[in-house]
Design a protein around this motif. Structure first.
Motif, PDB file in Angstrom:
ATOM      1  N   VAL A 299      -7.607   0.064  -5.683  1.00 35.36           N
ATOM      2  CA  VAL A 299      -6.366   0.812  -4.723  1.00 35.36           C
ATOM      3  C   VAL A 299      -5.698   1.675  -5.567  1.00 35.36           C
ATOM      4  O   VAL A 299      -5.706   3.171  -5.169  1.00 35.36           O
ATOM      5  CB  VAL A 299      -5.184   0.562  -3.708  1.00 35.36           C
ATOM      6  CG1 VAL A 299      -4.766   0.423  -3.001  1.00 35.36           C
ATOM      7  CG2 VAL A 299      -6.038  -1.250  -2.601  1.00 35.36           C
TER       8      VAL A 299
ATOM      9  N   MET B  32      -7.765   0.061   2.544  1.00 43.24           N
ATOM     10  CA  MET B  32      -8.093   0.054   0.819  1.00 43.24           C
ATOM     11  C   MET B  32      -6.188  -0.664   0.863  1.00 43.24           C
ATOM     12  O   MET B  32      -4.949  -0.691   0.199  1.00 43.24           O
ATOM     13  CB  MET B  32      -7.003   1.706   1.282  1.00 43.24           C
ATOM     14  CG  MET B  32      -7.894   2.264   1.443  1.00 43.24           C
ATOM     15  SD  MET B  32      -7.002   4.611   0.811  1.00 43.24           S
ATOM     16  CE  MET B  32      -5.918   3.722  -0.457  1.00 43.24           C
ATOM     17  N   ASP B  33      -5.765  -1.354   2.181  1.00 39.67           N
ATOM     18  CA  ASP B  33      -5.239  -2.972   1.989  1.00 39.67           C
ATOM     19  C   ASP B  33      -4.935  -3.792   1.150  1.00 39.67           C
ATOM     20  O   ASP B  33      -5.954  -4.570   0.996  1.00 39.67           O
ATOM     21  CB  ASP B  33      -4.974  -3.557   3.393  1.00 39.67           C
ATOM     22  CG  ASP B  33      -3.355  -3.887   3.669  1.00 39.67           C
ATOM     23  OD1 ASP B  33      -2.433  -4.069   2.843  1.00 39.67           O
ATOM     24  OD2 ASP B  33      -3.239  -4.400   5.171  1.00 39.67           O
TER      25      ASP B  33
ATOM     26  N   LEU C 157       0.925  -0.560   0.060  1.00 42.11           N
ATOM     27  CA  LEU C 157       0.036  -0.001   0.114  1.00 42.11           C
ATOM     28  C   LEU C 157       1.088   1.436  -0.381  1.00 42.11           C
ATOM     29  O   LEU C 157       0.836   2.574  -0.822  1.00 42.11           O
ATOM     30  CB  LEU C 157      -1.143   0.193   1.089  1.00 42.11           C
ATOM     31  CG  LEU C 157      -1.966   0.680   1.869  1.00 42.11           C
ATOM     32  CD1 LEU C 157      -2.910   1.772   0.249  1.00 42.11           C
ATOM     33  CD2 LEU C 157      -2.945   1.239   2.407  1.00 42.11           C
TER      34      LEU C 157
ATOM     35  N   CYS D 192      -5.401   5.876  -4.896  1.00 42.94           N
ATOM     36  CA  CYS D 192      -4.163   6.379  -4.965  1.00 42.94           C
ATOM     37  C   CYS D 192      -4.475   8.324  -5.589  1.00 42.94           C
ATOM     38  O   CYS D 192      -4.046   8.859  -5.890  1.00 42.94           O
ATOM     39  CB  CYS D 192      -3.109   5.812  -5.364  1.00 42.94           C
ATOM     40  SG  CYS D 192      -2.865   4.588  -3.114  1.00 42.94           S
TER      41      CYS D 192
ATOM     42  N   GLU E  29      -6.234  -4.254  -6.231  1.00 43.81           N
ATOM     43  CA  GLU E  29      -5.109  -3.087  -6.455  1.00 43.81           C
ATOM     44  C   GLU E  29      -5.434  -2.203  -7.435  1.00 43.81           C
ATOM     45  O   GLU E  29      -5.292  -1.355  -7.276  1.00 43.81           O
ATOM     46  CB  GLU E  29      -3.720  -4.238  -6.443  1.00 43.81           C
ATOM     47  CG  GLU E  29      -3.079  -3.819  -6.523  1.00 43.81           C
ATOM     48  CD  GLU E  29      -1.219  -4.421  -6.311  1.00 43.81           C
ATOM     49  OE1 GLU E  29      -0.913  -5.135  -6.132  1.00 43.81           O
ATOM     50  OE2 GLU E  29      -1.069  -3.497  -7.853  1.00 43.81           O
TER      51      GLU E  29
END
Ligand code: ATP
Ligand code: MG
Length: 376
Positions: A347, A331-332, A76, A351, A344
């Protein structure tokens, strides 16, 4: 000589030495244009447009995020860095080992990031202190602690979202300290024979009792889990299936942008799955995006997920909000005991928007007003 490779593996030719005399070239071009204008033959061919010179608001660190257990070597952290680096933004992960120091430095004004993303305040009191301290010092905190209790506590958000006309399960609210009781006849008709009894400030399923009869005894037993909270007695909603998955979504709102994922909670296991544009079309899910927008407009919360069940009803009753506003979204992307890994690709979506938002704050640019929907 071999061409240098960039991070995408594409080779870029070495620029000829002369092309790098930028200063000389622009002075030369300026003089040539001036001369042409003076002699009555102005050169109106396009010129190079450079970014306006706005001096960024400099800080020791640009973006900070707090997740108690996260190691600096985790995926992360890497994903945040990959997203922030192209914008020239620095990041500071805050975990249990540096949270005390970071709180102190924020309080002293020694550390003043542009943005702090809180992913741990509900499970770890020091991260709550950090969110409050940062907000008090003018750091942009996602989500702002002042907005949270009203909207993340189910008893108060239920009332507000019901007033805003959102489709919620019929619910009776039993405030803290009120006696356990049988439901009235009218309440019983509204809730039906099977209900869900859940605490207002609950998370991670804690204290949630599903599929029991709404009797005084069941209510008392459920409330014994935490008598310091308000409680909801809710009609139990059944959802259909979409292919091989439960028809249950998580709708995400992030600073005006939206995304959807499947939330597959089955056989005691929780799982996120990416939702595709084909799924959106095939299962007719666009109304779910409208629900995200309406929850965002009513609450003003920057980053949340809302849980949406799809029932077998037709028309506007097809979608029901089950859990209204979850802040501190998972979010991990890594598998760990006690956490649910997040795809991912999703995520990276988070980001990327946080990087754009932080860059705009740093450079005093207005925020991006466009609303996007990102699926896979
Ligand atoms: N009214 C309802 N009808 C049917 N199922 C429900 C209802 N309310 C809750 N549930 C089930 O119980 C689960 C947990 O409830 P809820 O999400 O409201 O609590 P929570 O403690 O916030 O959980 P989490 O933090 O895991 O989201 C839901 O994911 C859903 O499966
Ligand atoms: Mg929930």
């Amino acid at each position: 000589m071999k061409n240098p490779q960039n991070s995408l593996g594409l080779s870029r030719p070495h620029p000829p030495a002369l092309s790098q005399w930028h200063g000389v070239r622009s002075v030369g071009a300026k003089i040539a244009r001036r001369v042409k204008k003076l002699i009555g033959r102005p050169d109106n061919s396009p010129w190079i447009l450079r970014p306006p010179k706005a001096s960024p608001r400099k800080t020791h660190v640009d973006f900070m995020f707090g997740l108690d257990y996260l190691s600096p070597n985790s995926r992360l952290v890497e994903l945040f860095q990959e997203a922030m680096a192209p914008y020239g933004l620095s990041i500071l992960p805050v975990n249990q080992s540096n949270v005390n120091l970071v709180v102190q430095q924020i309080e002293r004004g020694w550390l003043q990031p542009h943005v702090y993303l809180d992913l741990a305040s509900s499970t770890h009191p020091r991260f709550n202190d950090l969110a409050i301290a940062a907000a008090a010092r003018g750091v942009y905190v996602i989500d702002h602690p002042a907005d949270l209790t009203t909207w993340t506590h189910k008893a108060s958000s239920h009332q507000r979202l019901e007033q805003a006309g959102l489709p919620l399960p019929p619910s009776i609210i039993l405030p803290k300290g009120s006696p356990d009781r049988e439901l009235t006849e009218a309440e019983r008709a509204m809730i039906d024979d099977r209900c869900v009894i859940k605490p207002s400030a609950g998370f991670a399923n804690r204290g949630v009792v599903v599929g029991v009869e709404p009797t005084r005894a069941e209510i008392a037993k459920a409330r014994d889990f935490n008598r310091d909270d308000d409680w909801l007695v809710q009609k139990m909603i059944s959802w259909t299936r979409c292919g091989n998955r439960p028809a249950y979504l998580r709708g995400y709102h992030l600073l005006g942008h939206r995304s959807l994922m499947w939330w597959c909670k089955e056989n005691g296991e929780d799982r996120y799955e990416l939702l595709t544009w084909a799924d959106l079309q095939h299962y007719d899910l666009l109304p779910a995006v409208d629900l995200i927008d309406r929850v965002a407009a009513a609450s003003g919360i920057d980053f949340f997920s809302t849980e949406i069940a799809i029932t077998s009803a037709n028309g506007p009753d097809r979608f029901v909000l089950i859990d209204y506003i979850n802040d501190q979204c998972d979010m991990d992307p890594e598998c760990r005991p006690g956490t649910t890994p997040v795809p991912e690709a999703w995520v990276k979506w988070v980001c990327g928007h946080l990087a754009d938002f932080t860059w705009r704050l740093k450079h005093d640019r207005s925020c991006n007003a466009e609303k996007t929907l990102t699926l896979q």
